[in-house]
Scaffold this motif. Structure first.
Motif, PDB file in Angstrom:
ATOM      1  N   GLN A 162     -54.409 -57.645  46.358  1.00  0.00           N
ATOM      2  CA  GLN A 162     -52.982 -57.366  46.243  1.00  0.00           C
ATOM      3  C   GLN A 162     -52.779 -56.071  45.457  1.00  0.00           C
ATOM      4  O   GLN A 162     -53.203 -55.939  44.320  1.00  0.00           O
ATOM      5  CB  GLN A 162     -52.274 -58.528  45.545  1.00  0.00           C
ATOM      6  N   GLY A 163     -52.179 -55.082  46.105  1.00  0.00           N
ATOM      7  CA  GLY A 163     -51.914 -53.817  45.440  1.00  0.00           C
ATOM      8  C   GLY A 163     -53.115 -52.917  45.297  1.00  0.00           C
ATOM      9  O   GLY A 163     -53.104 -51.979  44.491  1.00  0.00           O
ATOM     10  N   ASP A 186     -56.285 -49.717  42.086  1.00  0.00           N
ATOM     11  CA  ASP A 186     -54.928 -49.927  42.566  1.00  0.00           C
ATOM     12  C   ASP A 186     -54.677 -48.988  43.744  1.00  0.00           C
ATOM     13  O   ASP A 186     -55.557 -48.222  44.156  1.00  0.00           O
ATOM     14  CB  ASP A 186     -53.902 -49.752  41.443  1.00  0.00           C
ATOM     15  N   ARG A 245     -57.927 -65.618  45.036  1.00  0.00           N
ATOM     16  CA  ARG A 245     -57.278 -65.172  46.268  1.00  0.00           C
ATOM     17  C   ARG A 245     -58.305 -64.960  47.376  1.00  0.00           C
ATOM     18  O   ARG A 245     -59.333 -64.326  47.163  1.00  0.00           O
ATOM     19  CB  ARG A 245     -56.506 -63.867  46.034  1.00  0.00           C
ATOM     20  N   THR A 247     -59.752 -63.166  50.577  1.00  0.00           N
ATOM     21  CA  THR A 247     -59.690 -61.795  51.072  1.00  0.00           C
ATOM     22  C   THR A 247     -60.781 -61.580  52.112  1.00  0.00           C
ATOM     23  O   THR A 247     -61.859 -62.173  52.024  1.00  0.00           O
ATOM     24  CB  THR A 247     -59.839 -60.774  49.928  1.00  0.00           C
TER      25      THR A 247
END
Length: 282
Positions: A162-163, A186, A245, A247
């Motif tokens: 995420q991000g 990031d 998470r 992925t």
């Protein structure tokens, strides 16, 4: 798909047979597409086929060009056996940010990794009906010694988060040491703190190459799609879990003990043709 530009083509048997004396005499732009009808191009060319400038890298009829904050890759290659055909068109990679990270992979500095654009978008416009857009990545490796001289095993993975995205490098060195690196970026290419998850084995490749990557404790990664299988190398789409998470990213495993075998080199020569006499017309 993947595109790799080489000066001193690491996996070229011709470069190995030459004694690796002149990297610029063994250059190529390797293009691989996957799935049904996928193609593989990796033509080893000589010094006359290489042109470079501050923003352009050209090998034979194909080139990479940095322009307007994007990497444009113009491809004009012929794929190797068993599916011989022309691959032509353009691939454009647009980074969301650039990174200045430079990571030595060996304590003697003989191998260095540069993740220039950990997160990017790619737009593909190739013949044979390959037109699509998706998630991309741009990095580079530099070395002054052969991979198989310094490492016996090498695995790498890059996974969207995420991000941003995370990259993992794990390797066994010939001197008995190990490499264990995880970096999170990031969207702007800045490094973020990342607690390195455990190194976890999962199923071997079609050629029984050992595979492992990082995953949360208790989670076992799994292959979603095979991309490239060789007796010494595996590239695949792998699903894992990082910081709770799920992925899905690209994973590579390289058995350098197998790659070092002289028995493999004639096999590779079938997939990596040599075109030493190619020259520009102008």
């Amino acid at each position: 798909m993947s595109v790799i530009a080489f000066i001193g083509s690491v996996f070229s048997p011709w470069y190995r047979w030459s004694g690796r004396r002149n990297p610029a005499n063994h250059v190529c732009i390797n293009v691989a597409t996957y799935g049904r009808g996928g193609r593989f191009t990796m033509t080893d060319r000589g010094t006359a086929a290489l042109r470079q400038s501050n923003d352009t890298f050209q090998v034979g009829p194909s080139q990479l060009r940095w322009r307007g904050g994007r990497l444009e890759i113009d491809v004009d290659e012929v794929s190797s056996l068993p599916l011989v055909s022309r691959i032509k068109g353009r691939i454009t990679l647009t980074p969301s940010g650039l990174s200045d990270v430079e990571l030595p992979l060996h304590p003697e500095g003989t191998h260095v990794w540069r993740p220039f654009a950990p997160t990017a978008r790619i737009d593909v416009d190739l013949n044979r009906g390959w037109q699509w857009s998706g998630h991309g990545y741009f990095d580079a490796n530099f070395g002054t010694r052969a991979l198989e001289d310094d490492f016996s095993y090498w695995t790498w993975g890059r996974f969207p988060l995420q991000g941003g995205s995370a990259c993992f490098y794990d390797a066994a060195r010939r001197d008995g040491g190990t490499l264990a690196v995880g970096v999170e970026f990031d969207e702007n290419g800045n490094v973020r703190p990342l607690d390195l998850p455990p190194l976890t084995r999962f199923s071997r490749s079609l050629w029984a190459v050992r595979r492992e990557t990082r995953a949360d404790p208790g989670h076992r990664p799994r292959q979603v799609k095979s991309m490239l299988d060789a007796p010494f190398y595996s590239r695949s789409v792998v699903r894992t879990q990082i910081n709770g998470r799920q992925t899905t990213g690209v994973h590579e495993a390289l058995d350098l003990n197998r790659f070092a075998s002289p028995l493999l080199k004639p096999m590779l020569a079938v997939r990596v043709p040599r075109r030493a006499g190619w020259r520009f017309e102008d």
